[in-house]
Scaffold this motif. Structure first.
Motif, PDB file in Angstrom:
ATOM      1  N   HIS A 137     -12.072 -21.854  89.682  1.00 39.14           N
ATOM      2  CA  HIS A 137     -12.410 -21.614  91.085  1.00 39.14           C
ATOM      3  C   HIS A 137     -12.819 -22.973  91.820  1.00 39.14           C
ATOM      4  O   HIS A 137     -13.315 -22.788  92.871  1.00 39.14           O
ATOM      5  CB  HIS A 137     -13.767 -20.764  90.773  1.00 39.14           C
ATOM      6  CG  HIS A 137     -13.639 -19.544  89.936  1.00 39.14           C
ATOM      7  ND1 HIS A 137     -13.109 -18.324  90.632  1.00 39.14           N
ATOM      8  CD2 HIS A 137     -13.862 -19.406  88.740  1.00 39.14           C
ATOM      9  CE1 HIS A 137     -13.119 -17.684  89.424  1.00 39.14           C
ATOM     10  NE2 HIS A 137     -13.476 -18.167  88.621  1.00 39.14           N
ATOM     11  N   HIS A 151     -10.531 -22.568  96.378  1.00 41.98           N
ATOM     12  CA  HIS A 151     -10.262 -21.294  97.188  1.00 41.98           C
ATOM     13  C   HIS A 151      -9.571 -21.586  98.483  1.00 41.98           C
ATOM     14  O   HIS A 151     -10.246 -20.640  99.326  1.00 41.98           O
ATOM     15  CB  HIS A 151     -11.963 -21.169  97.348  1.00 41.98           C
ATOM     16  CG  HIS A 151     -12.372 -19.953  96.047  1.00 41.98           C
ATOM     17  ND1 HIS A 151     -13.560 -19.575  95.966  1.00 41.98           N
ATOM     18  CD2 HIS A 151     -11.795 -19.760  94.834  1.00 41.98           C
ATOM     19  CE1 HIS A 151     -13.834 -19.088  94.774  1.00 41.98           C
ATOM     20  NE2 HIS A 151     -12.563 -19.154  93.989  1.00 41.98           N
ATOM     21  N   MET A 200     -11.455 -13.456  95.819  1.00 47.31           N
ATOM     22  CA  MET A 200     -11.454 -13.504  94.616  1.00 47.31           C
ATOM     23  C   MET A 200     -11.664 -12.155  93.972  1.00 47.31           C
ATOM     24  O   MET A 200     -12.626 -11.554  94.456  1.00 47.31           O
ATOM     25  CB  MET A 200     -12.556 -14.457  93.990  1.00 47.31           C
ATOM     26  CG  MET A 200     -12.746 -14.211  92.513  1.00 47.31           C
ATOM     27  SD  MET A 200     -13.879 -15.627  91.901  1.00 47.31           S
ATOM     28  CE  MET A 200     -15.509 -14.964  92.518  1.00 47.31           C
ATOM     29  N   HIS A 224      -7.118 -14.098  91.873  1.00 49.66           N
ATOM     30  CA  HIS A 224      -7.310 -14.546  93.270  1.00 49.66           C
ATOM     31  C   HIS A 224      -6.174 -13.820  94.221  1.00 49.66           C
ATOM     32  O   HIS A 224      -5.083 -13.843  93.812  1.00 49.66           O
ATOM     33  CB  HIS A 224      -7.590 -15.969  93.303  1.00 49.66           C
ATOM     34  CG  HIS A 224      -8.811 -16.331  92.643  1.00 49.66           C
ATOM     35  ND1 HIS A 224      -8.868 -16.521  91.518  1.00 49.66           N
ATOM     36  CD2 HIS A 224      -9.970 -16.764  93.173  1.00 49.66           C
ATOM     37  CE1 HIS A 224      -9.990 -17.119  90.967  1.00 49.66           C
ATOM     38  NE2 HIS A 224     -10.758 -17.306  92.329  1.00 49.66           N
TER      39      HIS A 224
END
Ligand SMILES: [Zn+2]
Ligand SMILES: [Zn+2]
Ligand SMILES: [Zn+2]
Length: 429
Positions: free
Chosen positions: A152, A155, A165, A172
């Motif tokens: 993560h 993004h 997500m 994702h």
């Protein structure tokens, strides 16, 4: 009809929004940067070693949760574990290109995107030995520094689209509208890597451009749905849709694995999506800091942690200095709540984390002011303040997942907590 959410109302149609491609930093990055900024005195390694970013505490299940001190995760109550986070710049397609400065990829010339890495140190020959600080190995050699992209930690949309997500916190998705009747879904893992074609072809999903909610029966009926199929190049899923008029709102309902539940993602396109431009020739020197030194030869290894002084991040932290007085803080809290509401109305779920994060900070700053309240009000303010912090985290988390219904529920809980806190301070919500 939707299979997993037929007993909950759909939200009202959303007004247009402007797609902000690649401009938003991930929430994880904000927390990493905030924790960097919060460090009063960064830990110093012996001798002339560069200053290290501080050790933060993170949840093993929720990497977005990053706190300055030990405790439990506000979302799942697991004990937080130590991690040393740093901000870096990575090529969206070449993960080996991880630099400490913004710039262009030395392999392809694309603009580097902000990511969060964890810093660890290892020793050759000592398996499973991973340290949070530099030092000396058993054989007397110095430990080797490593920058590892955090799950993560990236993004950023990679194709100019809207990035979410999945609730499984592993997949994702990025939706794009390259042509009026073509919807494309890019699917990544928790390190923002594109999934292989066989994983994509095992997915089942559709794009819903029109649906109706019957309040009497509480049933959602899909009126226009189009199947998602693997693209010719096998790198994405595509659907030919009916919708040409902009702005265009549509939902993706997809089962990411045969045994997984169906997830819903709500996309809003203000304009057709355009791919970020790729320069024609690789820019070998562009990724290097302009310090006058000769450009280094491309290296297959990420930059060593100990190689250079980590520079201050060049992008702004979304935490403005907080006002001092209680009245100002309460006004600030209302302002952040209204900002969240405005983003929800625009369908800009990926941006909610910014005001949610700020609201959490404002609530924490209100804590000492509770001392001035009469005991009765204080008894109301304390749990309300805790709920504002908790629901702000939830808003942040749910905004990432792009489900309009979940966002709406989290916002209701957040608004109620804010209202209780304001009334405990005798302020009209
Ligand atoms: Zn957690
Ligand atoms: Zn590249
Ligand atoms: Zn993520």
């Amino acid at each position: 009809m939707s299979e997993n959410d037929d007993d909950t109302p759909v939200v009202a149609p959303r007004p247009p929004r402007l797609i902000v491609a690649g401009a938003l930093l991930g929430a994880a990055l904000a927390f990493a940067v905030a924790s960097l900024a919060a460090a009063q005195a960064p830990a110093r390694a012996p001798a002339s070693a560069p200053a290290l970013p501080p050790v933060s505490m993170t949840c093993p299940m929720h990497p977005d949760v990053v706190e300055g001190k030990p405790g439990t995760c506000p979302l799942c109550k697991m004990n937080l574990v130590p991690v040393r986070l740093d901000a870096s710049w990575m090529c969206p397609v070449h993960a080996v290109v991880t630099e400490q400065q913004p710039g262009a990829c030395r392999l392809c010339g694309r603009s580097l995107v902000p990511v969060v890495v964890s810093l660890t140190w290892t020793c050759r020959g000592e398996v499973n030995a991973e340290f949070l600080e530099p030092g000396v190995c058993r054989d007397g050699s110095p430990r080797t520094g490593r920058r590892t992209l955090r799950p993560h930690g990236n993004h950023n949309p990679q194709h100019g689209g809207q990035f979410f997500m999945a609730p499984d916190t592993w997949h994702h998705l990025e939706g794009t509208l390259p042509r009026p009747q073509l919807f494309r879904l890019h699917i990544y893992d928790d390190y923002a890597r594109t999934l292989p074609p066989d994983a994509l072809s095992a997915m089942r999903g559709r794009v819903v451009t029109r649906e109706r909610f019957d309040p009497a029966t509480r049933i959602v009926t899909e009126q226009a749905a189009f199947p998602l199929r693997p693209s010719k190049d096998g790198k994405s899923l595509e659907a030919t849709i009916d919708r040409a008029a902009l702005p265009a709102s549509m939902s993706v309902k997809v089962r990411l694995k045969p045994d997984a539940p169906e997830y819903r993602f709500d996309f809003t396109f203000a304009a057709l999506t355009t791919e970020p431009a790729t320069p024609r020739a690789p820019l070998a020197a562009a990724a290097r800091p302009s310090d006058g030194s000769a450009p280094a030869a491309p290296s297959p290894e990420p930059a060593s942690v100990a190689a250079a002084n980590p520079p201050a991040p060049e992008y702004s932290v979304p935490t403005a200095p907080l006002p001092g007085t209680m009245a100002e803080l309460l006004a600030e809290l209302r302002r952040r709540r209204d900002e969240v509401q405005g983003l929800i109305q625009k369908g800009d779920f990926g941006a909610i984390w910014v005001p949610a994060f700020q609201a959490k900070d404002v609530a924490v700053a209100l804590e000492p002011h509770m001392d001035h309240l009469p005991p009765q009000s204080r008894a109301h303010a304390e749990p309300a303040l805790g709920d504002v912090v908790r629901t702000a985290w939830q808003l942040d988390a749910v905004g990432d997942t792009g489900n309009a219904q979940d966002v709406g529920k989290a916002f209701t809980a957040f608004t109620q907590a804010v209202a209780r806190l304001l009334s405990a301070f005798s302020v009209t919500p």
